[in-house]
Design a protein around this motif. Structure first.
Motif, PDB file in Angstrom:
ATOM      1  N   ASP A   1      42.117  34.431  52.771  1.00  0.00           N
ATOM      2  CA  ASP A   1      42.637  33.489  51.648  1.00  0.00           C
ATOM      3  C   ASP A   1      41.767  32.746  50.908  1.00  0.00           C
ATOM      4  O   ASP A   1      41.702  32.965  49.480  1.00  0.00           O
ATOM      5  CB  ASP A   1      43.686  32.599  52.104  1.00  0.00           C
ATOM      6  CG  ASP A   1      45.058  33.163  52.713  1.00  0.00           C
ATOM      7  OD1 ASP A   1      45.296  34.221  52.413  1.00  0.00           O
ATOM      8  OD2 ASP A   1      45.822  32.296  53.299  1.00  0.00           O
ATOM      9  N   LEU A   2      40.635  32.057  51.379  1.00  0.00           N
ATOM     10  CA  LEU A   2      39.622  31.251  50.933  1.00  0.00           C
ATOM     11  C   LEU A   2      38.916  32.400  50.207  1.00  0.00           C
ATOM     12  O   LEU A   2      38.595  32.287  48.983  1.00  0.00           O
ATOM     13  CB  LEU A   2      38.936  30.604  51.731  1.00  0.00           C
ATOM     14  CG  LEU A   2      39.540  29.231  52.203  1.00  0.00           C
ATOM     15  CD1 LEU A   2      38.809  28.341  53.150  1.00  0.00           C
ATOM     16  CD2 LEU A   2      39.590  28.304  50.708  1.00  0.00           C
ATOM     17  N   ALA A   3      38.445  33.424  50.879  1.00  0.00           N
ATOM     18  CA  ALA A   3      37.349  34.550  49.988  1.00  0.00           C
ATOM     19  C   ALA A   3      38.114  35.135  48.916  1.00  0.00           C
ATOM     20  O   ALA A   3      37.568  35.376  47.944  1.00  0.00           O
ATOM     21  CB  ALA A   3      37.115  35.693  50.990  1.00  0.00           C
ATOM     22  N   ARG A   4      39.466  35.475  49.067  1.00  0.00           N
ATOM     23  CA  ARG A   4      40.186  36.001  47.643  1.00  0.00           C
ATOM     24  C   ARG A   4      40.236  34.902  46.748  1.00  0.00           C
ATOM     25  O   ARG A   4      39.666  35.144  45.341  1.00  0.00           O
ATOM     26  CB  ARG A   4      41.590  36.108  48.020  1.00  0.00           C
ATOM     27  CG  ARG A   4      42.018  36.750  46.912  1.00  0.00           C
ATOM     28  CD  ARG A   4      43.422  37.393  47.221  1.00  0.00           C
ATOM     29  NE  ARG A   4      43.471  38.680  46.162  1.00  0.00           N
ATOM     30  CZ  ARG A   4      43.831  39.802  46.472  1.00  0.00           C
ATOM     31  NH1 ARG A   4      43.911  40.170  47.731  1.00  0.00           N
ATOM     32  NH2 ARG A   4      44.004  40.826  45.855  1.00  0.00           N
ATOM     33  N   ARG A   5      40.184  33.765  46.890  1.00  0.00           N
ATOM     34  CA  ARG A   5      40.368  32.373  45.982  1.00  0.00           C
ATOM     35  C   ARG A   5      38.715  32.206  45.274  1.00  0.00           C
ATOM     36  O   ARG A   5      38.780  32.187  44.191  1.00  0.00           O
ATOM     37  CB  ARG A   5      40.662  31.294  46.600  1.00  0.00           C
ATOM     38  CG  ARG A   5      42.073  30.785  46.652  1.00  0.00           C
ATOM     39  CD  ARG A   5      42.440  29.694  47.141  1.00  0.00           C
ATOM     40  NE  ARG A   5      41.934  28.360  46.430  1.00  0.00           N
ATOM     41  CZ  ARG A   5      41.824  27.421  46.950  1.00  0.00           C
ATOM     42  NH1 ARG A   5      42.004  26.961  48.129  1.00  0.00           N
ATOM     43  NH2 ARG A   5      41.499  26.218  46.393  1.00  0.00           N
TER      44      ARG A   5
END
Length: 183
Positions: free
Chosen positions: A143-147
Protein backbone atom coordinates in the motif's frame (compact mmCIF):
# COMPACT_ATOMS: atom_id res chain seq x y z
CA UNK A 1 37.78 52.25 27.94
CA UNK A 2 39.03 48.66 27.78
CA UNK A 3 37.73 47.69 31.23
CA UNK A 4 34.27 48.95 30.26
CA UNK A 5 34.29 46.89 27.05
CA UNK A 6 35.36 43.83 29.06
CA UNK A 7 32.50 44.35 31.52
CA UNK A 8 29.98 44.69 28.69
CA UNK A 9 31.19 41.46 27.06
CA UNK A 10 31.17 39.66 30.41
CA UNK A 11 27.60 40.78 31.07
CA UNK A 12 26.50 39.66 27.61
CA UNK A 13 28.12 36.25 28.06
CA UNK A 14 26.53 35.85 31.48
CA UNK A 15 23.13 36.60 29.94
CA UNK A 16 23.73 34.12 27.13
CA UNK A 17 24.66 31.47 29.67
CA UNK A 18 21.11 31.67 31.07
CA UNK A 19 19.39 31.77 27.67
CA UNK A 20 18.80 28.34 26.11
CA UNK A 21 18.10 29.87 22.69
CA UNK A 22 21.41 31.75 22.69
CA UNK A 23 23.26 28.63 23.86
CA UNK A 24 21.59 26.51 21.20
CA UNK A 25 22.38 29.04 18.48
CA UNK A 26 26.02 29.09 19.53
CA UNK A 27 26.09 25.28 19.62
CA UNK A 28 24.65 25.18 16.11
CA UNK A 29 27.47 27.44 14.89
CA UNK A 30 30.09 25.27 16.59
CA UNK A 31 28.63 22.10 15.09
CA UNK A 32 28.62 23.72 11.65
CA UNK A 33 32.36 24.39 11.84
CA UNK A 34 33.22 20.89 13.02
CA UNK A 35 33.42 21.39 16.77
CA UNK A 36 30.91 18.81 18.03
CA UNK A 37 32.34 18.43 21.54
CA UNK A 38 31.83 22.11 22.32
CA UNK A 39 28.42 22.07 20.63
CA UNK A 40 27.29 19.11 22.71
CA UNK A 41 28.31 20.89 25.93
CA UNK A 42 26.30 23.98 25.01
CA UNK A 43 23.21 21.97 24.03
CA UNK A 44 23.42 20.07 27.33
CA UNK A 45 23.78 23.39 29.14
CA UNK A 46 20.67 24.70 27.34
CA UNK A 47 18.76 21.57 28.38
CA UNK A 48 19.92 22.08 31.96
CA UNK A 49 18.18 25.45 31.88
CA UNK A 50 15.15 24.36 29.88
CA UNK A 51 14.71 20.55 29.70
CA UNK A 52 11.97 20.74 27.04
CA UNK A 53 13.73 23.20 24.73
CA UNK A 54 13.08 21.66 21.31
CA UNK A 55 16.06 23.03 19.32
CA UNK A 56 18.54 21.67 21.87
CA UNK A 57 16.76 18.31 22.13
CA UNK A 58 16.58 17.81 18.39
CA UNK A 59 20.03 19.12 17.49
CA UNK A 60 21.81 17.19 20.24
CA UNK A 61 19.86 14.07 19.25
CA UNK A 62 20.85 14.61 15.63
CA UNK A 63 24.49 15.15 16.56
CA UNK A 64 24.53 11.90 18.53
CA UNK A 65 22.75 10.09 15.68
CA UNK A 66 25.45 11.26 13.24
CA UNK A 67 28.06 9.94 15.67
CA UNK A 68 26.32 6.52 15.70
CA UNK A 69 25.41 6.98 19.37
CA UNK A 70 21.88 5.73 18.83
CA UNK A 71 21.21 4.68 22.43
CA UNK A 72 22.06 8.21 23.63
CA UNK A 73 20.17 9.88 20.78
CA UNK A 74 16.90 7.99 21.28
CA UNK A 75 15.66 9.58 24.54
CA UNK A 76 16.56 13.08 23.31
CA UNK A 77 14.70 12.56 20.05
CA UNK A 78 11.73 11.06 21.88
CA UNK A 79 11.63 14.14 24.11
CA UNK A 80 11.90 16.33 21.00
CA UNK A 81 8.82 14.64 19.52
CA UNK A 82 6.96 15.33 22.76
CA UNK A 83 8.15 18.95 22.93
CA UNK A 84 6.99 19.67 19.36
CA UNK A 85 4.50 16.98 18.39
CA UNK A 86 3.96 18.09 14.80
CA UNK A 87 7.63 18.20 13.81
CA UNK A 88 8.25 15.84 10.90
CA UNK A 89 12.04 15.74 11.24
CA UNK A 90 12.14 14.70 14.89
CA UNK A 91 9.65 11.88 14.29
CA UNK A 92 11.49 10.74 11.17
CA UNK A 93 14.88 10.80 12.92
CA UNK A 94 13.47 9.02 15.97
CA UNK A 95 12.25 6.27 13.62
CA UNK A 96 15.65 6.03 11.95
CA UNK A 97 17.33 5.84 15.36
CA UNK A 98 15.00 3.10 16.54
CA UNK A 99 15.60 1.16 13.32
CA UNK A 100 19.37 1.39 13.93
CA UNK A 101 18.75 0.00 17.41
CA UNK A 102 16.89 -2.95 15.87
CA UNK A 103 13.51 -1.83 17.20
CA UNK A 104 11.51 -2.07 13.97
CA UNK A 105 8.03 -1.90 15.50
CA UNK A 106 8.93 1.24 17.44
CA UNK A 107 10.57 2.73 14.33
CA UNK A 108 7.40 2.13 12.32
CA UNK A 109 5.32 3.83 15.03
CA UNK A 110 7.56 6.92 14.89
CA UNK A 111 7.46 6.91 11.08
CA UNK A 112 3.66 6.57 11.05
CA UNK A 113 3.56 9.71 13.18
CA UNK A 114 5.92 11.46 10.73
CA UNK A 115 3.69 10.34 7.84
CA UNK A 116 0.66 11.74 9.68
CA UNK A 117 2.44 15.11 9.70
CA UNK A 118 3.51 14.91 6.04
CA UNK A 119 1.17 12.37 4.42
CA UNK A 120 2.62 12.80 0.92
CA UNK A 121 6.29 12.15 1.70
CA UNK A 122 7.29 9.46 -0.84
CA UNK A 123 10.81 8.86 0.51
CA UNK A 124 9.41 8.08 3.95
CA UNK A 125 6.81 5.80 2.35
CA UNK A 126 9.60 3.89 0.64
CA UNK A 127 11.60 3.55 3.86
CA UNK A 128 8.50 2.32 5.64
CA UNK A 129 7.64 -0.12 2.83
CA UNK A 130 11.08 -1.72 3.18
CA UNK A 131 10.72 -1.93 6.97
CA UNK A 132 7.19 -3.35 6.69
CA UNK A 133 8.51 -6.01 4.29
CA UNK A 134 11.25 -6.97 6.75
CA UNK A 135 8.55 -7.53 9.36
CA UNK A 136 6.50 -9.52 6.84
CA UNK A 137 3.74 -6.88 6.73
CA UNK A 138 3.51 -7.24 2.98
CA UNK A 139 0.09 -5.68 2.53
CA UNK A 140 1.13 -2.51 4.35
CA UNK A 141 4.38 -2.41 2.37
CA UNK A 142 2.49 -2.74 -0.91
CA UNK A 143 0.00 0.00 0.00
CA UNK A 144 2.74 2.47 0.90
CA UNK A 145 4.85 1.62 -2.13
CA UNK A 146 1.84 2.20 -4.39
CA UNK A 147 1.15 5.57 -2.73
CA UNK A 148 4.79 6.54 -3.35
CA UNK A 149 4.32 5.73 -7.06
CA UNK A 150 1.18 7.88 -7.20
CA UNK A 151 3.16 10.81 -5.79
CA UNK A 152 6.49 10.28 -7.54
CA UNK A 153 5.23 9.11 -10.90
CA UNK A 154 7.76 7.41 -13.13
CA UNK A 155 10.64 7.11 -10.67
CA UNK A 156 12.10 3.57 -11.21
CA UNK A 157 12.95 2.86 -7.57
CA UNK A 158 9.33 3.49 -6.55
CA UNK A 159 8.16 0.92 -9.07
CA UNK A 160 10.78 -1.60 -8.00
CA UNK A 161 9.73 -1.37 -4.36
CA UNK A 162 6.03 -1.60 -5.22
CA UNK A 163 6.51 -4.58 -7.53
CA UNK A 164 8.54 -6.41 -4.89
CA UNK A 165 6.01 -5.56 -2.16
CA UNK A 166 3.08 -6.85 -4.23
CA UNK A 167 4.99 -10.02 -5.12
CA UNK A 168 5.76 -10.57 -1.43
CA UNK A 169 2.07 -9.97 -0.63
CA UNK A 170 1.13 -12.68 -3.13
CA UNK A 171 -0.56 -10.27 -5.53
CA UNK A 172 1.21 -11.20 -8.75
CA UNK A 173 -1.49 -9.59 -10.91
CA UNK A 174 -0.84 -6.13 -9.46
CA UNK A 175 2.93 -6.73 -9.52
CA UNK A 176 2.76 -7.62 -13.21
CA UNK A 177 0.54 -4.61 -13.96
CA UNK A 178 3.03 -2.31 -12.23
CA UNK A 179 5.94 -3.92 -14.09
CA UNK A 180 4.28 -3.29 -17.44
CA UNK A 181 3.53 0.33 -16.44
CA UNK A 182 7.17 0.83 -15.44
CA UNK A 183 8.52 -0.52 -18.73
Amino acid sequence: MRPIAFLIVACLLRGAAADPAALSDQAQKLAAVGRPVEAEKLWRQALGISPHFFPALFNLGYLLFKQDKFTEAEPLLRRATQALRDDFNSNYLLGATLAKLGRSEDALRAWREALRIQPDHPSLMQVMAVEYSKGRYFGEAADLARRAIEIRGNEPNSYFLAIKAYQDAGDDTTATDLASRAA
